[in-house]
Write an enzyme that holds these catalytic residues in place. Sequence first.
Site, PDB file in Angstrom:
ATOM      1  N   LYS A  43      20.977  25.524 -46.125  1.00  0.00           N
ATOM      2  CA  LYS A  43      19.633  25.376 -45.941  1.00  0.00           C
ATOM      3  C   LYS A  43      18.851  26.186 -47.158  1.00  0.00           C
ATOM      4  CE  LYS A  43      19.744  24.663 -40.973  1.00  0.00           C
ATOM      5  NZ  LYS A  43      19.032  25.266 -39.682  1.00  0.00           N
ATOM      6  N   ASP A  63      13.111  22.727 -38.095  1.00  0.00           N
ATOM      7  CA  ASP A  63      13.648  23.832 -37.161  1.00  0.00           C
ATOM      8  C   ASP A  63      12.549  24.273 -36.123  1.00  0.00           C
ATOM      9  OD1 ASP A  63      16.437  23.323 -37.258  1.00  0.00           O
ATOM     10  OD2 ASP A  63      16.855  25.017 -38.741  1.00  0.00           O
TER      11      ASP A  63
HETATM   12  P1  NDP Z   1      22.604  32.350 -40.035  1.00  0.00           P
HETATM   13  O1  NDP Z   1      24.032  32.668 -40.572  1.00  0.00           O
HETATM   14  O2  NDP Z   1      21.737  32.064 -41.270  1.00  0.00           O
HETATM   15  O3  NDP Z   1      21.974  33.712 -39.428  1.00  0.00           O
HETATM   16  C1  NDP Z   1      22.965  34.218 -38.424  1.00  0.00           C
HETATM   17  C2  NDP Z   1      21.823  35.379 -37.813  1.00  0.00           C
HETATM   18  O4  NDP Z   1      22.751  35.786 -36.771  1.00  0.00           O
HETATM   19  C3  NDP Z   1      21.542  36.341 -38.749  1.00  0.00           C
HETATM   20  O5  NDP Z   1      20.364  37.124 -38.324  1.00  0.00           O
HETATM   21  C4  NDP Z   1      22.912  37.385 -38.323  1.00  0.00           C
HETATM   22  O6  NDP Z   1      22.267  38.904 -38.508  1.00  0.00           O
HETATM   23  C5  NDP Z   1      22.980  37.086 -36.790  1.00  0.00           C
HETATM   24  N1  NDP Z   1      24.488  37.445 -36.600  1.00  0.00           N
HETATM   25  C6  NDP Z   1      25.408  36.727 -36.935  1.00  0.00           C
HETATM   26  N2  NDP Z   1      26.669  37.120 -36.266  1.00  0.00           N
HETATM   27  C7  NDP Z   1      26.197  38.206 -35.443  1.00  0.00           C
HETATM   28  C8  NDP Z   1      26.628  39.239 -34.182  1.00  0.00           C
HETATM   29  N3  NDP Z   1      27.925  39.316 -34.132  1.00  0.00           N
HETATM   30  N4  NDP Z   1      26.044  40.267 -33.758  1.00  0.00           N
HETATM   31  C9  NDP Z   1      24.660  40.308 -34.206  1.00  0.00           C
HETATM   32  N5  NDP Z   1      23.980  39.331 -34.915  1.00  0.00           N
HETATM   33  C10 NDP Z   1      24.577  38.554 -35.534  1.00  0.00           C
HETATM   34  O7  NDP Z   1      22.795  31.162 -39.181  1.00  0.00           O
HETATM   35  P2  NDP Z   1      21.593  30.108 -38.363  1.00  0.00           P
HETATM   36  O8  NDP Z   1      20.302  31.016 -38.439  1.00  0.00           O
HETATM   37  O9  NDP Z   1      21.648  28.955 -39.335  1.00  0.00           O
HETATM   38  O10 NDP Z   1      22.386  29.743 -37.116  1.00  0.00           O
HETATM   39  C11 NDP Z   1      22.368  30.769 -35.978  1.00  0.00           C
HETATM   40  C12 NDP Z   1      22.635  29.775 -34.979  1.00  0.00           C
HETATM   41  O11 NDP Z   1      21.649  28.893 -34.474  1.00  0.00           O
HETATM   42  C13 NDP Z   1      23.964  29.135 -35.078  1.00  0.00           C
HETATM   43  O12 NDP Z   1      24.922  29.049 -33.783  1.00  0.00           O
HETATM   44  C14 NDP Z   1      23.685  27.674 -35.190  1.00  0.00           C
HETATM   45  O13 NDP Z   1      24.541  26.782 -34.766  1.00  0.00           O
HETATM   46  C15 NDP Z   1      22.109  27.479 -34.082  1.00  0.00           C
HETATM   47  N6  NDP Z   1      21.355  26.732 -34.654  1.00  0.00           N
HETATM   48  C16 NDP Z   1      20.916  25.970 -33.643  1.00  0.00           C
HETATM   49  C17 NDP Z   1      19.899  24.763 -33.746  1.00  0.00           C
HETATM   50  C18 NDP Z   1      19.397  23.986 -32.689  1.00  0.00           C
HETATM   51  O14 NDP Z   1      18.783  22.952 -32.895  1.00  0.00           O
HETATM   52  N7  NDP Z   1      19.578  24.410 -31.460  1.00  0.00           N
HETATM   53  C19 NDP Z   1      19.343  24.737 -35.171  1.00  0.00           C
HETATM   54  C20 NDP Z   1      19.717  25.769 -36.127  1.00  0.00           C
HETATM   55  C21 NDP Z   1      20.545  26.569 -35.798  1.00  0.00           C
HETATM   56  P3  NDP Z   1      22.699  39.411 -39.899  1.00  0.00           P
HETATM   57  O15 NDP Z   1      21.535  39.223 -40.738  1.00  0.00           O
HETATM   58  O16 NDP Z   1      22.782  41.057 -39.536  1.00  0.00           O
HETATM   59  O17 NDP Z   1      23.919  39.164 -40.236  1.00  0.00           O
END
Ligand code: NDP
Length: 285
Positions: free
Chosen positions: A81, A117
């Site tokens: 993205k 989104d």
């Molecule tokens: P990113 O990798 O960009 O971001 C992940 C986020 O989650 C970061 O803020 C990260 O924190 C946090 N995170 C990851 N692992 C953990 C953990 N174990 N404990 C706490 N925080 C955690 O991913 P996306 O934002 O692109 O996607 C996130 C989710 O959203 C995915 O499951 C994706 O499938 C879903 N999604 C759903 C959509 C929909 O239409 N329903 C659209 C877009 C995404 P840190 O910064 O500290 O690493």
Amino acid sequence: MKDFYTLRDLENWDEPKIRLGVIGDPVTHSRSPEMMNPALRACGLEMEYARFEIAAAELASALPLFAAQGFVGLNCTVPHKVAAASMMDELDDFARTIGAVNTMQFEGGRALGCNTDGPGFSRAIREEFLVSLSDLRILILGAGGGAGRAIAQQCANEKCRRLVLANRDFDKARTLADRLNVEALEWNLSSTVLDEIDLVVNATPLGLQPNDSSPILAAAFAPHLMIYDVVYAPGPTRLLESAQAGGARTADGLSMLLHQGALAFERWFQRAAPLAIMQRALRSV
Ligand code: NDP
């Protein structure tokens, strides 16, 4: 149609009917083809939508090939993205502000990027809970990620009553909160935070795996809360299960998937998306 295609397939492309797709790595989990292909058929658009497994290092080579093969557009997911935004000829305001695209359009030799989104999330909340973001006090968990940033920007654009951002890496939450002029909290939230919140959004991937824990302690939930989980796992996530047990109203991320997809469809074809058909297709996967 194959389950997914690769850069090598694209270099020797022999599937002229496929002119739309989703790119990601991994990409096999994406339900977008199941939602988009019935929509294309219902609208009499003679083309197909497929998955493309494109690695981060392949993105710059892949995008010109999609354009050259006459693709109408693409959706993109992790990890593309942010990188894709820097490869577009033009970005809409929302995508430019958050520095990430989830939808691309190829037109007259130019690549146009936008991000559906945030607006898709807004439509999902209205549909699931019959409220507008502007009426809500909202806590976003995982505000530093791609989905979290888009949701936070949308909440700020719609001037929600209160916006609180939490992220495991606190600096990311604080940087975004400073830009939006809202509050940032450390990841280990005290349960009293929820007393002054209406809507909690999980924008982390926690819940995708069956053994994932809930990002909020079960004891914190109360009936006044609405919980929206962007994750769409086959069953309810731990977060949604414990929120329901605490009397909160809940919804999973399928409605956001639907509405971000419908907005992408509208962008590609300048016509309304067949929402009911897309929704039925998604729920039956
Ligand atoms: P990113 O990798 O960009 O971001 C992940 C986020 O989650 C970061 O803020 C990260 O924190 C946090 N995170 C990851 N692992 C953990 C953990 N174990 N404990 C706490 N925080 C955690 O991913 P996306 O934002 O692109 O996607 C996130 C989710 O959203 C995915 O499951 C994706 O499938 C879903 N999604 C759903 C959509 C929909 O239409 N329903 C659209 C877009 C995404 P840190 O910064 O500290 O690493």
